[in-house]
Design a protein around this motif. Structure first.
Motif, PDB file in Angstrom:
ATOM      1  N   UNK A  87      39.095  48.725  39.173  1.00 34.74           N
ATOM      2  CA  UNK A  87      38.697  47.323  39.073  1.00 34.74           C
ATOM      3  C   UNK A  87      37.584  47.080  40.080  1.00 34.74           C
ATOM      4  N   UNK A  88      36.419  46.721  39.578  1.00 34.02           N
ATOM      5  CA  UNK A  88      35.263  46.496  40.439  1.00 34.02           C
ATOM      6  C   UNK A  88      34.994  44.996  40.567  1.00 34.02           C
ATOM      7  N   UNK A  89      34.662  44.578  41.776  1.00 31.55           N
ATOM      8  CA  UNK A  89      34.317  43.180  42.003  1.00 31.55           C
ATOM      9  C   UNK A  89      33.281  43.099  43.113  1.00 31.55           C
ATOM     10  N   UNK A  96      43.724  46.552  43.320  1.00 33.83           N
ATOM     11  CA  UNK A  96      44.458  46.783  42.071  1.00 33.83           C
ATOM     12  C   UNK A  96      44.015  48.054  41.361  1.00 33.83           C
ATOM     13  N   UNK A  97      43.020  48.741  41.909  1.00 30.30           N
ATOM     14  CA  UNK A  97      42.553  50.010  41.331  1.00 30.30           C
ATOM     15  C   UNK A  97      43.505  51.167  41.599  1.00 30.30           C
ATOM     16  N   UNK A  98      44.504  50.951  42.465  1.00 30.78           N
ATOM     17  CA  UNK A  98      45.411  52.038  42.848  1.00 30.78           C
ATOM     18  C   UNK A  98      46.464  52.267  41.774  1.00 30.78           C
ATOM     19  N   UNK A  99      46.017  52.799  40.649  1.00 30.99           N
ATOM     20  CA  UNK A  99      46.893  53.090  39.519  1.00 30.99           C
ATOM     21  C   UNK A  99      46.738  54.563  39.151  1.00 30.99           C
ATOM     22  N   UNK A 100      47.822  55.299  39.183  1.00 28.52           N
ATOM     23  CA  UNK A 100      47.762  56.724  38.859  1.00 28.52           C
ATOM     24  C   UNK A 100      47.517  56.933  37.361  1.00 28.52           C
ATOM     25  N   UNK A 101      46.950  58.080  36.992  1.00 28.96           N
ATOM     26  CA  UNK A 101      46.756  58.379  35.565  1.00 28.96           C
ATOM     27  C   UNK A 101      48.094  58.438  34.827  1.00 28.96           C
ATOM     28  N   UNK A 102      48.100  58.019  33.575  1.00 31.76           N
ATOM     29  CA  UNK A 102      49.325  58.080  32.776  1.00 31.76           C
ATOM     30  C   UNK A 102      49.600  59.502  32.309  1.00 31.76           C
ATOM     31  N   UNK A 117      31.907  51.775  47.501  1.00 33.28           N
ATOM     32  CA  UNK A 117      32.364  50.828  48.521  1.00 33.28           C
ATOM     33  C   UNK A 117      33.615  50.066  48.092  1.00 33.28           C
ATOM     34  N   UNK A 118      34.348  49.603  49.084  1.00 39.85           N
ATOM     35  CA  UNK A 118      35.558  48.819  48.876  1.00 39.85           C
ATOM     36  C   UNK A 118      35.256  47.322  48.895  1.00 39.85           C
ATOM     37  N   UNK A 119      36.087  46.568  48.219  1.00 38.12           N
ATOM     38  CA  UNK A 119      36.052  45.119  48.330  1.00 38.12           C
ATOM     39  C   UNK A 119      37.023  44.681  49.428  1.00 38.12           C
ATOM     40  N   UNK A 120      36.530  43.869  50.338  1.00 42.47           N
ATOM     41  CA  UNK A 120      37.391  43.326  51.389  1.00 42.47           C
ATOM     42  C   UNK A 120      37.765  41.886  51.127  1.00 42.47           C
ATOM     43  N   UNK A 121      37.582  41.422  49.885  1.00 48.02           N
ATOM     44  CA  UNK A 121      37.807  40.012  49.563  1.00 48.02           C
ATOM     45  C   UNK A 121      39.255  39.600  49.770  1.00 48.02           C
ATOM     46  N   UNK A 122      40.197  40.456  49.392  1.00 50.32           N
ATOM     47  CA  UNK A 122      41.606  40.087  49.512  1.00 50.32           C
ATOM     48  C   UNK A 122      42.001  39.943  50.975  1.00 50.32           C
ATOM     49  N   UNK A 123      41.524  40.842  51.823  1.00 51.12           N
ATOM     50  CA  UNK A 123      41.807  40.718  53.252  1.00 51.12           C
ATOM     51  C   UNK A 123      41.210  39.433  53.801  1.00 51.12           C
TER      52      UNK A 123
END
Length: 352
Positions: free
Chosen positions: A118-120, A128-134, A315-321
């Motif tokens: 998930x890019x923002x 929310x990008x921390x989802x392992x492959x199915x 790069x990471x998003x720091x918006x949630x923090x």
């Protein structure tokens, strides 16, 4: 009012050191648990109780069992690298941990499915990008590619399960990118400065991609900012409970731009200690390094590895923090680089 109490596991070096300092500055009493292999910079400080203990031995569970019923307001863990490291925290200490702050890593994303990223905010990676492959084979392949990140993510998954099972257990995870700053202890920062001093080429290859360091934005975090984020999280347990947060600089330079900024700061004469390092670096009278950094433009090699960066997704998003920790803001990158350069130029006398 009663002083707040924090247990810090692994707090004698770099990020732990900065975090203990920040907790003390915020009024906490700190119990500092370590193996005792590194001299504590807080020896003699009455606000710090030192406990020598190896978490991989039975003595760790024994210590946790002996924690009084009132427990801690927060437990900050810098050296949990696998699920077995956290089990005694969950099963023995439990709610007495207060808010359990797990120091995680952005390497967790290396074990995840890039197609579900998930890019923002300009393409930056959201938590929310921390989802392992199915797919099981792809899942295993990505876990094998970055075992460190996969195990850290497994710890996060274990903590989420524990909290769902026992509502009294509260946790948060701080996902850190590659860190720099005073007292950096992996050797990567010191090695980078040595290469700049020798006018050696600095690599621009990131995880096998030639020249990526010249064009791809990256995330970094300044060591003292981690300590301040820890304090901010401890002060907002309800807001951060059960959440993982990216803790990173606001700016996302390319690796080449960061190196150029560091080189410029190393070659600029500074007569006063930069504000960002005043409390964390060397004494005011520290002598500069006898080996100055050449003022010529740094050299780069597109096919050589950076020998510093550990992820390849940008790069990471720091918006949630920024949303959940309203009183925390990362140091402006220019100021953080300047403080780091000052420390490195005085490293010989900056060990106190």
């Amino acid at each position: 009012p009663q002083r707040r109490r924090a247990l810090v596991i692994g707090g004698t070096q770099f990020l732990g050191r900065h975090s203990v300092r920040a907790l003390l500055d915020a009024g906490y009493e700190v119990t500092l648990l370590s193996r005792g292999r590194t001299r504590s910079p807080f020896a003699g400080d009455a606000r710090v109780t030192h406990v020598r203990c190896n978490r991989e031995r039975d003595e760790f569970a024994e210590f946790l069992r002996g924690v009084p019923d009132e427990g801690f307001d927060a437990t900050v863990d810098f050296c949990a690298y696998a699920p077995e490291h956290v089990r005694p925290i969950v099963d023995v200490l439990g709610a007495r941990a207060g808010l359990y702050v797990f120091i995680s890593t952005d390497s967790v994303y290396m074990a995840c499915d890039p197609s579900r990223f998930v890019r923002e905010h300009g393409g930056r990676l959201a938590e929310s990008s921390a989802t392992r492959p199915e797919d099981a084979r792809e899942r295993a392949a990505r876990a094998a590619r970055d075992e460190y990140g996969s195990l850290k993510l497994e710890v996060e998954e274990q903590l989420a399960h524990a909290s769902a099972r026992d509502g009294s257990f509260s946790w948060t995870a701080l996902r850190l990118p590659d860190a720099f700053g005073p007292f950096e202890n992996t050797g990567r920062q010191a090695a980078l400065v040595r290469r700049l001093r020798r006018s050696s080429s600095i690599g621009l290859r990131i995880e096998g991609e030639v020249g990526a360091g010249a064009r791809r934005p990256v995330s970094l975090v300044f060591g003292p900012d981690v300590g301040l984020a820890v304090v901010a999280a401890c002060g907002a347990p309800s807001a951060v409970r059960g959440r993982a947060l990216n803790i990173c600089a606001r700016e996302a330079p390319t690796w080449e731009a960061f190196v150029r900024a560091l080189h410029a700061a190393l070659t600029t004469e500074v007569t006063e200690v930069p504000e960002a390092s005043a409390a964390a670096a060397a004494p005011a009278g520290a002598a500069p390094s006898p080996t100055p950094v050449p003022a010529n433009t740094p050299r780069f090699a597109v096919e050589r590895d950076t020998q510093f960066l550990s992820t390849d997704f940008g790069a990471l998003s720091g918006a949630l923090a920024g949303e959940l920790l309203p009183h925390w803001r990362a140091t402006v990158l220019e100021e953080a680089v300047r403080a780091t350069a000052w420390f490195e130029n005085h490293r010989a006398t900056a060990r106190g």
